[in-house]
Design a protein around this motif. Sequence first.
Motif, PDB file in Angstrom:
ATOM      1  N   PRO A   1       0.848  -1.139   0.011  1.00  0.00           N
ATOM      2  CA  PRO A   1      -0.026   0.040   0.166  1.00  0.00           C
ATOM      3  C   PRO A   1       0.767   1.428  -0.158  1.00  0.00           C
ATOM      4  O   PRO A   1       0.434   2.409  -0.576  1.00  0.00           O
ATOM      5  CB  PRO A   1      -0.830  -0.080   1.403  1.00  0.00           C
ATOM      6  CG  PRO A   1      -0.200  -1.072   2.113  1.00  0.00           C
ATOM      7  CD  PRO A   1       0.457  -2.017   1.298  1.00  0.00           C
ATOM      8  N   LEU A   2       1.980   1.183   0.680  1.00  0.00           N
ATOM      9  CA  LEU A   2       2.879   2.230   0.866  1.00  0.00           C
ATOM     10  C   LEU A   2       3.489   2.818  -0.688  1.00  0.00           C
ATOM     11  O   LEU A   2       3.439   4.207  -1.045  1.00  0.00           O
ATOM     12  CB  LEU A   2       3.954   2.196   1.618  1.00  0.00           C
ATOM     13  CG  LEU A   2       3.415   2.119   2.988  1.00  0.00           C
ATOM     14  CD1 LEU A   2       4.781   1.779   4.031  1.00  0.00           C
ATOM     15  CD2 LEU A   2       3.058   3.648   3.683  1.00  0.00           C
ATOM     16  N   PHE A   3       3.796   1.874  -1.376  1.00  0.00           N
ATOM     17  CA  PHE A   3       4.293   2.234  -2.708  1.00  0.00           C
ATOM     18  C   PHE A   3       3.294   2.644  -3.729  1.00  0.00           C
ATOM     19  O   PHE A   3       3.126   3.492  -4.649  1.00  0.00           O
ATOM     20  CB  PHE A   3       4.976   1.112  -3.496  1.00  0.00           C
ATOM     21  CG  PHE A   3       6.526   1.050  -2.889  1.00  0.00           C
ATOM     22  CD1 PHE A   3       7.297   2.059  -3.009  1.00  0.00           C
ATOM     23  CD2 PHE A   3       7.166  -0.106  -2.618  1.00  0.00           C
ATOM     24  CE1 PHE A   3       8.670   2.116  -2.779  1.00  0.00           C
ATOM     25  CE2 PHE A   3       8.403  -0.178  -2.261  1.00  0.00           C
ATOM     26  CZ  PHE A   3       9.289   1.042  -2.180  1.00  0.00           C
ATOM     27  N   ILE A   4       2.046   1.914  -3.526  1.00  0.00           N
ATOM     28  CA  ILE A   4       0.779   2.475  -4.413  1.00  0.00           C
ATOM     29  C   ILE A   4       0.325   3.809  -4.136  1.00  0.00           C
ATOM     30  O   ILE A   4       0.154   4.593  -4.949  1.00  0.00           O
ATOM     31  CB  ILE A   4      -0.209   1.500  -4.134  1.00  0.00           C
ATOM     32  CG1 ILE A   4       0.088  -0.039  -4.783  1.00  0.00           C
ATOM     33  CG2 ILE A   4      -1.424   1.823  -4.981  1.00  0.00           C
ATOM     34  CD1 ILE A   4      -0.791  -1.079  -4.397  1.00  0.00           C
ATOM     35  N   LEU A   5       0.398   4.036  -2.660  1.00  0.00           N
ATOM     36  CA  LEU A   5       0.119   5.552  -2.290  1.00  0.00           C
ATOM     37  C   LEU A   5       1.069   6.242  -2.863  1.00  0.00           C
ATOM     38  O   LEU A   5       0.722   7.519  -3.172  1.00  0.00           O
ATOM     39  CB  LEU A   5       0.043   5.436  -0.748  1.00  0.00           C
ATOM     40  CG  LEU A   5      -0.125   6.779  -0.162  1.00  0.00           C
ATOM     41  CD1 LEU A   5      -1.547   7.282  -0.622  1.00  0.00           C
ATOM     42  CD2 LEU A   5       0.020   6.833   1.236  1.00  0.00           C
ATOM     43  N   MET A   6       2.409   6.083  -2.900  1.00  0.00           N
ATOM     44  CA  MET A   6       3.213   7.185  -3.373  1.00  0.00           C
ATOM     45  C   MET A   6       3.266   7.323  -4.620  1.00  0.00           C
ATOM     46  O   MET A   6       3.217   8.659  -5.324  1.00  0.00           O
ATOM     47  CB  MET A   6       4.856   6.580  -3.163  1.00  0.00           C
ATOM     48  CG  MET A   6       5.856   7.536  -3.584  1.00  0.00           C
ATOM     49  SD  MET A   6       7.515   6.871  -3.316  1.00  0.00           S
ATOM     50  CE  MET A   6       7.691   5.351  -4.231  1.00  0.00           C
ATOM     51  N   GLY A   7       2.849   6.454  -5.758  1.00  0.00           N
ATOM     52  CA  GLY A   7       2.940   6.417  -6.893  1.00  0.00           C
ATOM     53  C   GLY A   7       1.398   7.248  -7.518  1.00  0.00           C
ATOM     54  O   GLY A   7       1.378   8.227  -8.170  1.00  0.00           O
ATOM     55  N   ASP A   8       0.371   7.150  -6.481  1.00  0.00           N
ATOM     56  CA  ASP A   8      -0.997   7.790  -6.808  1.00  0.00           C
ATOM     57  C   ASP A   8      -0.750   9.282  -6.522  1.00  0.00           C
ATOM     58  O   ASP A   8      -1.308  10.166  -6.968  1.00  0.00           O
ATOM     59  CB  ASP A   8      -2.123   6.928  -5.979  1.00  0.00           C
ATOM     60  CG  ASP A   8      -3.481   7.220  -6.770  1.00  0.00           C
ATOM     61  OD1 ASP A   8      -3.510   7.671  -7.783  1.00  0.00           O
ATOM     62  OD2 ASP A   8      -4.433   6.794  -5.938  1.00  0.00           O
TER      63      ASP A   8
END
Length: 466
Positions: free
Chosen positions: A67-74
């Motif tokens: 979730p952290l990498f997805i959040l960063m990209g979003d």
Amino acid sequence: MTGIEIATLMVGLLIILVACGVHIALCLIAASMTGVMLITGNPMVPVRMLQSTAFQFLRDYVFAVIPLFILMGDLVGRCGAAEDMFKAVNRGLRRIPGRLAVATVIGNAIFATVTGVSVAAAAAFSRFAYPAMRKAGYQQQFAVGAIAGSAVLGMLIPPSVLMIVWGILAEQSIGQLFLAGIGPGLLLTALLCVYIIVSVKRDPSLAPDVAPVATGLPSGPPAARSLSAAATPPAFVERAKENAQLPMTPHEWLGAGGIGALMLLVLGGIWGGLFTPTEAAAIGALGALTLAFLKGMTVRQVFGVFYDTAKITAPLLLLLIAAQMYSRMLSMGGMTAAVQGLVTGLDLGPLEVMLIMVVIWLLLGMIIDSVSIMLLTVPIFWPVANMLGFDPIAFAIVGILVIECGLLTPPFGMLLFSVKSALPGQGVSIAMIVRGSLPYVGLILLTAALVWTFPPIATWIPRNLM
């Protein structure tokens, strides 16, 4: 029935359920729980196993990385930094044939360093790169092909959700896989750029040359100049003349520089041994949040990104829990040992086994998504690869590259639908995107073949610099 017979029957049941359109997570849970119940003869065993699997799985520190990498990209995509970075790259490529398409490829490669999801890249670049290319007179099929084809870099260049999932399923170091993706990612980026430049050189009508537009005179051979003049709308030429004189604003440099800083922070921290991948993801998410506020996102918009990240992450974690159950069922039934014995009995060489795996991955890519392909195949293919002595890092990268092709192959290519949905009313069809992205599929497979033939392309960085 013996354990292997039950496991084989459950694999067949799984395939039937997937073919009937049942959600892959439900397919995996139904097949694994039924198989465990038949193997043990106790209906409570699969229930307890599911409980323990979910509890142990979700509390594992490493899973916070998803979730952290997805959040960063979003956050980076939503705040407009990706568009700023595209503009910066585009301004640096003024004399490159097909520079807007090349800028799309390079922009996707840079954007990939702050997001692990190709779908996000396809949606983002469709919104700003496609209009820019069309205004410049680029052929429609060529433009959408460049966007969809280069978006796969998000699944190869770290951080990548596919690498995280592979590392979890195969119990490999996620940090090593991240570093292993750098060499092949740069190689694929170079191949895509070369393809675009050569294509435009051969057929200038694909991408009219408006690079020296500040002078008002197109460049290139006479044929190219006439094609460029015919294909480039006069209104765009006038706007381009004006825009060529305008430097990027400080606000735009903030977005472009912010992505560069995040890239150095996350990958440099992992590479230098300062952070684990999970810590790097947390620091990257915090950096992306700071950049989003500096770019003008409101608290309400940021919470909307949090909500969307949760909607993406929850089904993915459910899939991973179901995959763990599926893997345990296969082990209990002796499926892994049986497949290894079959490969040994057939006396197949490493190349033949690898080709069989590649064909299976390509076929599955036409009907299910990339994560689901991994969940179905890695628990079976990985032990076989180990038995045959495949390099674990190179095998992982080759597998990820081949599975990525499924993002571009109909009828279930996720990137095809992402680009289509991001361009409503533009006259873009799925068939057009497929035709435009087919050369990129070939280049992805070429990269996979090169990594298989020359493993140091993937293994040199993680084994020498980590």
